[in-house]
Design an enzyme around this catalytic site. Structure first.
Site, short mmCIF file in Angstrom:
data_model
loop_
_atom_site.label_atom_id
_atom_site.label_comp_id
_atom_site.label_asym_id
_atom_site.label_seq_id
_atom_site.Cartn_x
_atom_site.Cartn_y
_atom_site.Cartn_z
N ASP A 97 -11.20 -12.35 -39.34
CA ASP A 97 -10.76 -10.99 -39.03
C ASP A 97 -9.26 -10.78 -39.22
O ASP A 97 -8.64 -9.91 -38.60
CB ASP A 97 -11.14 -10.65 -37.58
CG ASP A 97 -10.69 -11.73 -36.61
OD1 ASP A 97 -9.77 -12.50 -36.95
OD2 ASP A 97 -11.26 -11.82 -35.50
N GLU A 133 -7.44 -7.20 -35.13
CA GLU A 133 -8.60 -7.95 -35.63
C GLU A 133 -9.92 -7.23 -35.43
O GLU A 133 -10.83 -7.33 -36.26
CB GLU A 133 -8.64 -9.34 -34.98
CG GLU A 133 -7.54 -10.29 -35.44
CD GLU A 133 -6.22 -10.10 -34.72
OE1 GLU A 133 -6.13 -9.21 -33.84
OE2 GLU A 133 -5.26 -10.83 -35.03
N ARG A 212 -0.91 -10.64 -31.17
CA ARG A 212 -0.08 -9.45 -31.29
C ARG A 212 -0.12 -8.55 -30.04
O ARG A 212 0.89 -8.05 -29.58
CB ARG A 212 -0.57 -8.60 -32.46
CG ARG A 212 0.42 -8.38 -33.56
CD ARG A 212 -0.29 -7.90 -34.81
NE ARG A 212 0.10 -8.75 -35.93
CZ ARG A 212 1.10 -8.50 -36.74
NH1 ARG A 212 1.80 -7.40 -36.62
NH2 ARG A 212 1.40 -9.33 -37.71
N HIS A 243 3.75 -21.36 -31.90
CA HIS A 243 3.51 -20.61 -33.15
C HIS A 243 4.85 -20.27 -33.80
O HIS A 243 5.84 -20.04 -33.09
CB HIS A 243 2.73 -19.33 -32.78
CG HIS A 243 2.10 -18.61 -33.94
ND1 HIS A 243 2.83 -17.88 -34.84
CD2 HIS A 243 0.80 -18.50 -34.34
CE1 HIS A 243 2.00 -17.35 -35.75
NE2 HIS A 243 0.76 -17.72 -35.45
C1 UD1 Z 1 -2.19 -13.91 -37.96
C2 UD1 Z 1 -3.44 -13.02 -37.91
C3 UD1 Z 1 -4.22 -13.30 -36.63
C4 UD1 Z 1 -4.49 -14.80 -36.47
C5 UD1 Z 1 -3.18 -15.57 -36.59
C6 UD1 Z 1 -3.44 -17.04 -36.54
C7 UD1 Z 1 -3.36 -10.74 -38.81
C8 UD1 Z 1 -2.94 -9.36 -38.59
N1 UD1 Z 1 -3.03 -11.62 -37.86
O1 UD1 Z 1 -1.35 -13.52 -36.88
O2 UD1 Z 1 -5.45 -12.62 -36.67
O3 UD1 Z 1 -5.06 -15.01 -35.21
O4 UD1 Z 1 -2.56 -15.26 -37.83
O5 UD1 Z 1 -2.29 -17.78 -36.26
O6 UD1 Z 1 -3.94 -11.04 -39.82
N2 UD1 Z 1 5.22 -17.25 -39.54
C9 UD1 Z 1 5.97 -18.21 -40.18
N3 UD1 Z 1 5.32 -19.23 -40.81
C10 UD1 Z 1 3.98 -19.36 -40.81
C11 UD1 Z 1 3.22 -18.38 -40.13
C12 UD1 Z 1 3.86 -17.32 -39.52
O7 UD1 Z 1 7.18 -18.15 -40.20
O8 UD1 Z 1 3.45 -20.31 -41.39
C13 UD1 Z 1 5.92 -16.10 -38.89
C14 UD1 Z 1 6.50 -15.11 -39.90
O9 UD1 Z 1 7.71 -14.60 -39.39
C15 UD1 Z 1 5.44 -14.01 -39.94
C16 UD1 Z 1 4.99 -14.00 -38.50
O10 UD1 Z 1 4.98 -15.36 -38.11
O11 UD1 Z 1 5.95 -12.77 -40.38
C17 UD1 Z 1 3.67 -13.36 -38.22
O12 UD1 Z 1 2.65 -13.78 -39.11
P1 UD1 Z 1 1.33 -12.84 -39.28
O13 UD1 Z 1 0.38 -13.52 -40.21
O14 UD1 Z 1 1.75 -11.46 -39.62
O15 UD1 Z 1 0.75 -12.74 -37.83
P2 UD1 Z 1 0.20 -13.82 -36.82
O16 UD1 Z 1 0.61 -13.39 -35.47
O17 UD1 Z 1 0.52 -15.18 -37.30
N1 UDP Z 2 -4.32 -25.34 -34.53
C1 UDP Z 2 -3.57 -26.27 -35.25
N2 UDP Z 2 -2.30 -26.58 -34.82
C2 UDP Z 2 -1.76 -26.03 -33.70
C3 UDP Z 2 -2.51 -25.07 -32.99
C4 UDP Z 2 -3.79 -24.75 -33.42
O1 UDP Z 2 -4.03 -26.78 -36.28
O2 UDP Z 2 -0.63 -26.37 -33.36
C5 UDP Z 2 -5.68 -24.98 -35.02
C6 UDP Z 2 -6.80 -25.02 -34.00
O3 UDP Z 2 -7.43 -26.29 -34.01
C7 UDP Z 2 -7.73 -23.91 -34.46
C8 UDP Z 2 -6.82 -22.93 -35.17
O4 UDP Z 2 -5.60 -23.63 -35.42
O5 UDP Z 2 -8.68 -24.38 -35.40
C9 UDP Z 2 -6.57 -21.70 -34.35
O6 UDP Z 2 -5.56 -20.94 -34.96
P1 UDP Z 2 -4.77 -19.79 -34.22
O7 UDP Z 2 -4.83 -20.01 -32.76
O8 UDP Z 2 -3.45 -19.70 -34.89
O9 UDP Z 2 -5.59 -18.49 -34.66
P2 UDP Z 2 -6.89 -17.74 -34.08
O10 UDP Z 2 -8.00 -18.73 -34.02
O11 UDP Z 2 -6.51 -17.16 -32.76
O12 UDP Z 2 -7.15 -16.67 -35.09
#
Ligand code: UD1
Ligand code: UDP
Length: 398
Positions: A97, A133, A212, A243
């Protein structure tokens, strides 16, 4: 030969797609695999790609610091359209999602390519929770041709929305397929600090937060509760892989940065994370995937959300929905840490999310869809045996 394009872009959708990718490779007689990473995440995606040895055929590399939902959508859709126009896949698979999921399905629809949705049918029916989501997955369902529902509850939610029942299949969740091959008994962590913490034999509370809708005040409340817990239980280790989102880090580090038994670390690679999970006593999280993985080990999970689209584990007992209220998080965690009977009751629940065969079922269904086979597929049914290990606590673990 049918060409299957697999789209992924963030940490969780890539982890859950990895077993599907492996299964497509095993069926190379029938399928040509095309992997496309939007790279909505960068470092956290690369960690997963490395663990599962995935080298995307296309990497759109769209991530920007503090990106907006609109920018992810805009930067992904045209690039995907170009790839689809060039590669002409016979089917596009999306997972979950995220915005990558929704945009992947929309771009496929614009090119009239059939869409398969892995982890279809999760619903809270509250468009603000989780945000965005809930809407991403509803929009994806409207486009999808084959719906791979992880549970019976998810299937029912799709049927309620008048989705053609012959296009919905209960496969279990591929997150359990990945978990089953990744957790090892005598695992050595790649981070030395974790090996040291484990050798201390103190109870571990594992934390993750990123949602978020929890940004700002709600996340601050949850961090305050963790601070109070860490101060009340100096004999426990709290491990928090934070994160990479700067909006999350701006709350977590100032609140929890200087507490001796709170270990703020960088996101762990998947193998370190799930093996640490296996050794944890309690998990506090707002994650979706972690809610599905925890019950596999019989570890109680406090979920930092108002509602959950994963009601099964709440029903079975391993998951407690505590919301974002500081007092409720503190008191529920305290009860689990102090009361062995309460802990044991929760820890002996059944895992309702998968049996490790979800990707196999999914590929068989896709073969049947293309007329490449007619084998029947047994849908996933949760059984007591699906849980790997109970966590019954008898002695005093403090
Ligand atoms: C995204 C997904 C969410 C999922 C989550 C898993 C959407 C809208 N959100 O949220 O559904 O649960 O991923 O973790 O699709 N960033 C980095 N490096 C990375 C990853 C993220 O620097 O490898 C930082 C960046 O500043 C980026 C911000 O995190 O702009 C947010 O990333 P984004 O994918 O927009 O949202 P998440 O909160 O990670
Ligand atoms: N995970 C990981 N490293 C971490 C934290 C989580 O590999 O430091 C894995 C975890 O095992 C799970 C997935 O990431 O499979 C969950 O991702 P996240 O919580 O970012 O996203 P969501 O599931 O809420 O979309």
């Amino acid at each position: 030969m049918k060409k299957i394009a697999v789209i992924f872009g963030t940490r969780p959708d890539t982890i859950k797609m990895a077993p599907i990718i492996q299964e497509i490779k095993k069926n190379s007689k029938h399928f040509e695999l095309l992997t496309i990473a939007t790279a909505q995440h960068r470092q956290m995606l690369d960690q997963v790609l490395q663990v599962f040895e995935i080298k995307p055929d296309y990497d759109l590399n769209i991530m920007k610091p503090k990106q907006t939902l609109a920018s992810i959508t805009k930067n992904t859709i045209e690039e995907l359209d170009n790839v689809f126009s060039k590669e002409k896949p016979d089917m596009v698979l999306v997972q979950g999602d995220t915005t990558t999921t929704f945009v992947g399905s929309l771009a496929a629809f614009y090119r009239q390519i059939p869409v398969g949705h892995i982890e279809a049918g999760l619903r809270t029916n509250d468009k603000a929770n989780p945000f965005p989501e809930e809407i991403n997955r509803r929009l994806t369902s409207a486009i999808t041709d084959l719906h791979f529902a992880p549970t019976e509850t998810a299937k029912k939610a799709l049927l309620k929305e008048n989705i053609d029942p012959s296009a919905v299949f209960v496969t279990g969740n591929t997150v359990i397929d990945a978990l089953k091959v990744s957790v090892k008994k005598n695992y050595r962590f790649s981070i030395m600090k974790l090996n040291k913490l484990i050798s201390q034999k103190k109870r571990i509370v594992l934390l993750t937060m990123h949602r978020r809708e929890n940004w700002g005040e709600p996340m601050q409340g949850a961090c305050n509760a963790v601070k109070r817990l860490a101060e009340a239980y100096p004999d426990l280790n709290f491990v928090f892989p934070v994160h990479l989102n700067p909006i999350v880090r701006d709350v977590v580090f100032p609140t929890l940065g200087n507490i001796e038994n709170v270990h703020l670390i960088e996101p762990l690679d998947y193998l370190d994370f799930v093996n640490l999970m296996a050794k944890s006593y309690l998990i506090i999280t707002d994650s979706g995937g972690v809610q599905e993985e925890g019950p596999h080990f019989g570890i109680p999970i406090l979920v930092l959300r108002k509602v959950t689209e994963r009601p099964e584990a709440v029903k079975f007992g391993t998951v407690k929905l505590v919301g974002l209220d500081e007092g409720k998080i503190f008191s529920t965690a305290k009860k689990l840490l102090d009361n062995k009977d309460y802990y044991n009751k929760i820890a002996s629940a059944v895992n309702p999310y998968g049996d490790g065969l979800s990707a196999k079922r999914t590929l068989q269904i896709i073969k049947n869809y293309f007329g490449l086979s007619k084998a029947s597929v047994n849908e996933f049914i949760p059984k007591a045996g699906n849980k790997k290990a109970g966590r019954k606590i008898s002695g005093n673990k403090k």
